[in-house]
Design a protein around this motif. Sequence first.
Motif, PDB file in Angstrom:
ATOM      1  N   GLN A 408       1.159  -1.659  -0.370  1.00  0.00           N
ATOM      2  CA  GLN A 408      -0.203   0.120   0.009  1.00  0.00           C
ATOM      3  C   GLN A 408       0.345   1.298   0.319  1.00  0.00           C
ATOM      4  OE1 GLN A 408      -3.977  -0.897   1.252  1.00  0.00           O
ATOM      5  NE2 GLN A 408      -4.130   1.095   1.838  1.00  0.00           N
ATOM      6  N   GLN A 409       2.114   0.820   0.030  1.00  0.00           N
ATOM      7  CA  GLN A 409       2.801   2.451  -0.001  1.00  0.00           C
ATOM      8  C   GLN A 409       4.010   2.463  -1.016  1.00  0.00           C
ATOM      9  OE1 GLN A 409       2.605   4.061   2.766  1.00  0.00           O
ATOM     10  NE2 GLN A 409       0.857   3.098   3.769  1.00  0.00           N
ATOM     11  N   LEU A 410       4.460   1.264  -1.690  1.00  0.00           N
ATOM     12  CA  LEU A 410       5.433   0.820  -2.458  1.00  0.00           C
ATOM     13  C   LEU A 410       4.531   1.289  -4.006  1.00  0.00           C
ATOM     14  CD1 LEU A 410       7.948  -0.193  -3.911  1.00  0.00           C
ATOM     15  CD2 LEU A 410       7.298  -1.880  -3.524  1.00  0.00           C
ATOM     16  N   VAL A 411       3.128   0.819  -4.262  1.00  0.00           N
ATOM     17  CA  VAL A 411       2.451   0.802  -5.061  1.00  0.00           C
ATOM     18  C   VAL A 411       2.402   1.689  -5.820  1.00  0.00           C
ATOM     19  CG1 VAL A 411       0.790  -0.137  -6.741  1.00  0.00           C
ATOM     20  CG2 VAL A 411       1.788  -2.272  -5.697  1.00  0.00           C
ATOM     21  N   PRO A 412       1.537   2.650  -4.676  1.00  0.00           N
ATOM     22  CA  PRO A 412       1.354   4.577  -5.512  1.00  0.00           C
ATOM     23  C   PRO A 412       3.223   5.071  -5.816  1.00  0.00           C
ATOM     24  CG  PRO A 412       0.063   3.334  -3.483  1.00  0.00           C
ATOM     25  CD  PRO A 412       1.231   2.929  -3.846  1.00  0.00           C
ATOM     26  N   GLY A 413       4.040   4.537  -5.001  1.00  0.00           N
ATOM     27  CA  GLY A 413       5.026   4.830  -4.684  1.00  0.00           C
ATOM     28  C   GLY A 413       5.695   4.452  -6.183  1.00  0.00           C
ATOM     29  N   ILE A 414       5.866   3.757  -6.401  1.00  0.00           N
ATOM     30  CA  ILE A 414       6.216   3.081  -8.280  1.00  0.00           C
ATOM     31  C   ILE A 414       5.083   3.680  -9.011  1.00  0.00           C
ATOM     32  CG2 ILE A 414       6.376   1.778  -9.765  1.00  0.00           C
ATOM     33  CD1 ILE A 414       7.196  -0.200  -7.874  1.00  0.00           C
ATOM     34  N   TRP A 415       4.224   3.624  -8.469  1.00  0.00           N
ATOM     35  CA  TRP A 415       3.340   4.639  -9.615  1.00  0.00           C
ATOM     36  C   TRP A 415       3.345   6.597  -9.972  1.00  0.00           C
ATOM     37  CZ3 TRP A 415      -0.115   5.939 -14.114  1.00  0.00           C
ATOM     38  CH2 TRP A 415      -0.916   6.806 -14.065  1.00  0.00           C
ATOM     39  N   ARG A 416       3.780   6.994  -8.575  1.00  0.00           N
ATOM     40  CA  ARG A 416       4.528   8.223  -9.271  1.00  0.00           C
ATOM     41  C   ARG A 416       5.670   8.740  -9.112  1.00  0.00           C
ATOM     42  NH1 ARG A 416       2.230   8.077  -3.436  1.00  0.00           N
ATOM     43  NH2 ARG A 416       3.854   7.465  -2.430  1.00  0.00           N
ATOM     44  N   LEU A 417       6.338   7.825  -9.045  1.00  0.00           N
ATOM     45  CA  LEU A 417       7.917   7.255  -9.685  1.00  0.00           C
ATOM     46  C   LEU A 417       7.704   7.184 -11.196  1.00  0.00           C
ATOM     47  CD1 LEU A 417      10.263   5.447  -7.376  1.00  0.00           C
ATOM     48  CD2 LEU A 417      10.713   8.305  -8.504  1.00  0.00           C
ATOM     49  N   LEU A 418       6.544   6.696 -11.912  1.00  0.00           N
ATOM     50  CA  LEU A 418       6.370   6.659 -13.347  1.00  0.00           C
ATOM     51  C   LEU A 418       5.725   8.124 -13.983  1.00  0.00           C
ATOM     52  CD1 LEU A 418       5.909   4.297 -15.396  1.00  0.00           C
ATOM     53  CD2 LEU A 418       3.850   4.183 -14.732  1.00  0.00           C
ATOM     54  N   LEU A 419       5.117   8.476 -13.182  1.00  0.00           N
ATOM     55  CA  LEU A 419       4.467   9.819 -13.082  1.00  0.00           C
ATOM     56  C   LEU A 419       5.888  10.952 -13.172  1.00  0.00           C
ATOM     57  CD1 LEU A 419       1.925  10.472 -13.646  1.00  0.00           C
ATOM     58  CD2 LEU A 419       1.451  11.811 -11.887  1.00  0.00           C
ATOM     59  N   SER A 420       6.449  11.097 -13.219  1.00  0.00           N
ATOM     60  CA  SER A 420       7.669  12.088 -13.205  1.00  0.00           C
ATOM     61  C   SER A 420       9.135  11.762 -13.784  1.00  0.00           C
ATOM     62  CB  SER A 420       8.774  11.304 -11.620  1.00  0.00           C
ATOM     63  OG  SER A 420       8.239  11.928 -10.137  1.00  0.00           O
ATOM     64  N   ALA A 421       8.819  10.442 -14.623  1.00  0.00           N
ATOM     65  CA  ALA A 421       9.261   9.997 -15.514  1.00  0.00           C
ATOM     66  C   ALA A 421       8.665  10.269 -16.559  1.00  0.00           C
ATOM     67  CB  ALA A 421       9.788   9.044 -15.877  1.00  0.00           C
ATOM     68  N   VAL A 422       7.542  10.359 -17.282  1.00  0.00           N
ATOM     69  CA  VAL A 422       6.375  10.694 -17.654  1.00  0.00           C
ATOM     70  C   VAL A 422       6.302  12.033 -18.289  1.00  0.00           C
ATOM     71  CG1 VAL A 422       3.790   9.750 -18.853  1.00  0.00           C
ATOM     72  CG2 VAL A 422       4.908   9.137 -17.830  1.00  0.00           C
ATOM     73  N   MET A 423       5.489  13.008 -17.260  1.00  0.00           N
ATOM     74  CA  MET A 423       5.953  14.122 -17.221  1.00  0.00           C
ATOM     75  C   MET A 423       7.106  15.081 -17.482  1.00  0.00           C
ATOM     76  SD  MET A 423       3.717  15.538 -15.782  1.00  0.00           S
ATOM     77  CE  MET A 423       3.173  17.035 -14.671  1.00  0.00           C
ATOM     78  N   PHE A 424       8.974  14.599 -17.254  1.00  0.00           N
ATOM     79  CA  PHE A 424       9.810  14.967 -17.608  1.00  0.00           C
ATOM     80  C   PHE A 424       9.538  14.014 -18.548  1.00  0.00           C
ATOM     81  CE2 PHE A 424      14.364  14.672 -19.182  1.00  0.00           C
ATOM     82  CZ  PHE A 424      14.869  15.045 -19.033  1.00  0.00           C
ATOM     83  N   GLY A 425       9.543  13.725 -20.123  1.00  0.00           N
ATOM     84  CA  GLY A 425       9.028  13.254 -21.340  1.00  0.00           C
ATOM     85  C   GLY A 425       8.382  13.940 -21.690  1.00  0.00           C
ATOM     86  N   GLY A 426       7.338  14.619 -20.626  1.00  0.00           N
ATOM     87  CA  GLY A 426       6.501  15.976 -22.112  1.00  0.00           C
ATOM     88  C   GLY A 426       7.036  16.972 -21.890  1.00  0.00           C
ATOM     89  N   GLY A 427       8.069  17.130 -20.270  1.00  0.00           N
ATOM     90  CA  GLY A 427       8.552  18.463 -20.564  1.00  0.00           C
ATOM     91  C   GLY A 427       9.168  18.132 -21.696  1.00  0.00           C
ATOM     92  N   VAL A 428       9.970  17.283 -22.114  1.00  0.00           N
ATOM     93  CA  VAL A 428      10.588  17.924 -22.990  1.00  0.00           C
ATOM     94  C   VAL A 428      10.574  18.127 -24.585  1.00  0.00           C
ATOM     95  CG1 VAL A 428      12.199  16.334 -24.886  1.00  0.00           C
ATOM     96  CG2 VAL A 428      12.705  16.470 -22.860  1.00  0.00           C
ATOM     97  N   ALA A 429       8.706  17.315 -24.921  1.00  0.00           N
ATOM     98  CA  ALA A 429       8.463  17.902 -25.878  1.00  0.00           C
ATOM     99  C   ALA A 429       7.565  18.752 -25.710  1.00  0.00           C
ATOM    100  CB  ALA A 429       6.419  16.546 -26.326  1.00  0.00           C
ATOM    101  N   LEU A 430       6.869  19.952 -24.619  1.00  0.00           N
ATOM    102  CA  LEU A 430       6.802  21.127 -24.280  1.00  0.00           C
ATOM    103  C   LEU A 430       8.348  22.012 -24.757  1.00  0.00           C
ATOM    104  CD1 LEU A 430       4.262  23.127 -23.200  1.00  0.00           C
ATOM    105  CD2 LEU A 430       5.437  22.700 -20.855  1.00  0.00           C
ATOM    106  N   GLY A 431       9.087  21.777 -24.625  1.00  0.00           N
ATOM    107  CA  GLY A 431      10.740  22.556 -23.766  1.00  0.00           C
ATOM    108  C   GLY A 431      10.420  22.398 -25.541  1.00  0.00           C
ATOM    109  N   TRP A 432      10.350  21.105 -26.606  1.00  0.00           N
ATOM    110  CA  TRP A 432      10.616  21.406 -28.327  1.00  0.00           C
ATOM    111  C   TRP A 432       9.699  22.655 -28.239  1.00  0.00           C
ATOM    112  CZ3 TRP A 432      14.568  20.883 -30.591  1.00  0.00           C
ATOM    113  CH2 TRP A 432      14.069  20.786 -32.623  1.00  0.00           C
TER     114      TRP A 432
END
Length: 965
Positions: A408-432
């Motif tokens: 119950q602690q780890l699974v949402p934490g991994i989801w948030r990490l995944l979301l952070s990596a995806v947000m970084f990729g989204g930032g790359v696209a937005l920056g371009w």
Amino acid sequence: MARDDDAETGSEDWARTKDYLRHDPTKWNSLSWTTARTLIESANDILGRGTRGLVENLRAHWTRTDDLTLSVPGVSRFLVIGDTGEQDPSQYVVAPALARAAGERPDREQAGFVLILSDVIYPSGNVNDYVDGFYKPYRSNRVQGLEAPQDVRDEFALPESVPVYAVPGNHDWYDGLHGFAHQFLYPADEPPAWPSDLLAPSFEEKLGLRQLIRDRFGRAMWRTPSEPEGRSAPARRGVSAEDGGPAPEAPLQPAPYFVIETEHVDLVCIDTGIDGAIDGAQYDWLSSLEGEKPKILMTGKPMLDNGELHEGEVSGRPGKTVYDVVTESKQRYVATVGGDTHNFQLYDPQSPDSSPDGLWHIVSGGGGAYTHATHPIQTARSDARNHSQFRPSRVFPRSAESLSYFAQQLVPGIWRLLLSAVMFGGGVALGWWLAGSGWSLQVQPWGEPVRVGPGGAAIAAMVVLVLLHLLPQRPGRSLFGRRLLLRLEALVAGVLATLFLHHFLPDAAGALLVLFGSSTLWICLNAWCIRWSRWWGPVERVPGWHHVAFGCVLAALVALALVPWGLDEGGIDDGRTVAWLGVAVGIYVVAAIVGWRKRIVDDLSGDRAARWLKRSVVWAVLAQAAVVSGEMLRVLSGEGLTLLFFSGVLGLLLLVAIAALLLAAPLAPDLLTRHLRNDPRRRARAWLRWRSWLVQPFVFLAAPVTLALWWWAADAADSGWMRAAFALPALIVMIAIGLLVLDWVRREHELVYMPLVLVAVLALGVLLLGAAVPGLLDVRGFEAPGRLANELRTWWPAVVVSAALLTAVAVGAAALLAHLVFLGAHSLIADPKAWVNPRYRQGVSTRHDFISEAAAASIIEAEHHRMGAQPAVVEGVGWRTRRRAQIAFPGLNPPFGPIQRFVSEIYSLDEPPFFKHFLEFETSPTEAVVKIHRVRGDQPVEIEEVARISLAAAAAADGDLTRGV
């Protein structure tokens, strides 16, 4: 199971803890093992393990008497609590229950003493942390100036007539046991002095080069302990004497190791130092102990832990172990109790496959530190990844409870990490998109109006986010805001990386972004295929069609790796760079095929299978890195940036050179004092002077001076490749120096630490904003900031270090995303339960449960009977629950990684449930009854009898020996 006063008041302990800490907060507030601050404080762990004899010499220094016996006649009841000193809510919540258990009641006598078993103070045994980590939770009546109401403070005070003894743990040794000696080994009015002369080496012992470097570097860089400040020393004293002055307290115990003689049993307390070993003198003392009473070994490192037997080595005595002494029948040991591991484990000699020697073995380290997960303990005994031989008959938290809670602690934490990596990729696209949009905003803060482009806006956004992140988090407040800040920071980091690339390499920006995107996608596909094929796991046989499927998948991955080359201007490239790419792909193919064959073994529990498990992940990472490097070289070559690639490689060589200087420097005092080799005392004093005057300054200055010389040479030669090679080493050195400076400021100037950090972040942000927006800092009469910002815009060291930082962030995001795919985190996108993080409540089923305790029990049972590479078959559990378990369970069959390995450290929470405990011993002439007090914080304390240890058997064995003689 709760009884009497604990049934009525145990559930109120969390409210008392919050009230106490709200009025009297601690220095650490919330101690986390994922922060640089904590890791720097614990640096002596690594340094101490490399030295030869330092811990042993310090232990001998603190052992000032030959009488190592504490006699407490008439005591038949005492308490044991392990690993207490985190100085945060998880420690304080246990204190009221401990105080109640120590007190006298009509149905029981007062406890004779409390024994703290290992790690009295985290993170480094600092003497100035004893007020928050020892006196406030257990002796609040001795601390002056507390603001909490008296009735609240009284709940955190043991009876004055109940003494507290302690067995030091590895964290207490991180300051050389100096703080421990202050509190337990010396009188309050005669504090100990730090024996700095013991840092000098013994020149008589011949060491190999590697061991010599480790020993001298550890001694040279050992973090010397702090001296008492403020309330640290006064807290040592007891209640007022008759004349009104403070009553000095005598030494609480004779040494770090000693014997407590109770009415019916002797408690033999040993000091296992940093690495779990004892020295020869302590071994001789341990072997010589006699007496008619049965014995219980109390140790900082448990003898049986997580199913593995730890025999306890003896420094300088090969073949001698503590275990040999304990299991010798004439010594009359009946049990061992150890701390260090932060949970409860019981190894019962009456249960099959539990105890190897007829003794009771107890792990009890749940007195305050973060809770270690217990669900990985009971796993398949015959799997190569599992080295355990014995299984505990009881654990706390219970295995299913542990898996359900940490999921119950780890699974949402991994989801948030995944979301952070995806947000970084989204930032790359937005920056371009922003880079090509021409967007800007006119502002006029002062003087002439200026236009703020996407870069300036992104820097301003990042500064605001970081400042908000640095604001203190109030206890009990939701973490949603802080988590949102992290996701937004990832998005803005992606924007900044793209805008920086577009600004300084406008012609190559498009190709480099395609390289980043295609490489990230390719390694994520590799991660998914490795997970699908279970390529890393050993098997005894593979069906023929699996070989065919593996070959097809490998061919597809190779083809995908070559697609960018084929699409790049018709595939016309420099022949040499194409050759590099071909070699890299060849390495990848060979590693994949050889690994697929090596995973097929004759015995899943054999050495060959174990070796493959250790090497498989390294093989996979290096093979993929070879392909990505080859593709990177090809792209950079096509953009005329081949020199940039090799300059980065040269930067690694520069780092190696700096590391060589740092490791060689501590050897200089040996050479400079050779002329004194016939006078060991003078040589030791001279070595310590050279340590202070030469080695320590050299170690701190070697890296910056080397980089400064490289900087000067790059300017003198006007060399582009030297400037590019400067980037990575400079970034690493700047981060290291920054962390050390921040740590020094925090330790020496705690009150101004956070204001200085906020001012530094704001000043740096304004300077970077001025560099991104020309003219923004041009203020009439105050031109210095504007000039500095203008120089920063074109100053090559700043440019290359910024490039290295953003490159490291991009590579880290790609690697994180691939690792999360390997774990199966991508499946959480379609799992709404992973998107929220409700509070876990033990035994209460909610619609937000990721894994119910019943499902967790089924999963653990299936894993226990399963071995090899194929996943366990779990009946009656839904596929989504099984998928969550594969992500959360760092067991044998699912993929695993650092996130699961350190799940306990990462997800240490400061709110209930806490899963803490301590032990109560009640002895009689025939047996010792052990009870566990389970403390969760928001529920009544549970008290349960867990062991009845026979003392008559040891007495009978003694009689048999006597008759034999």
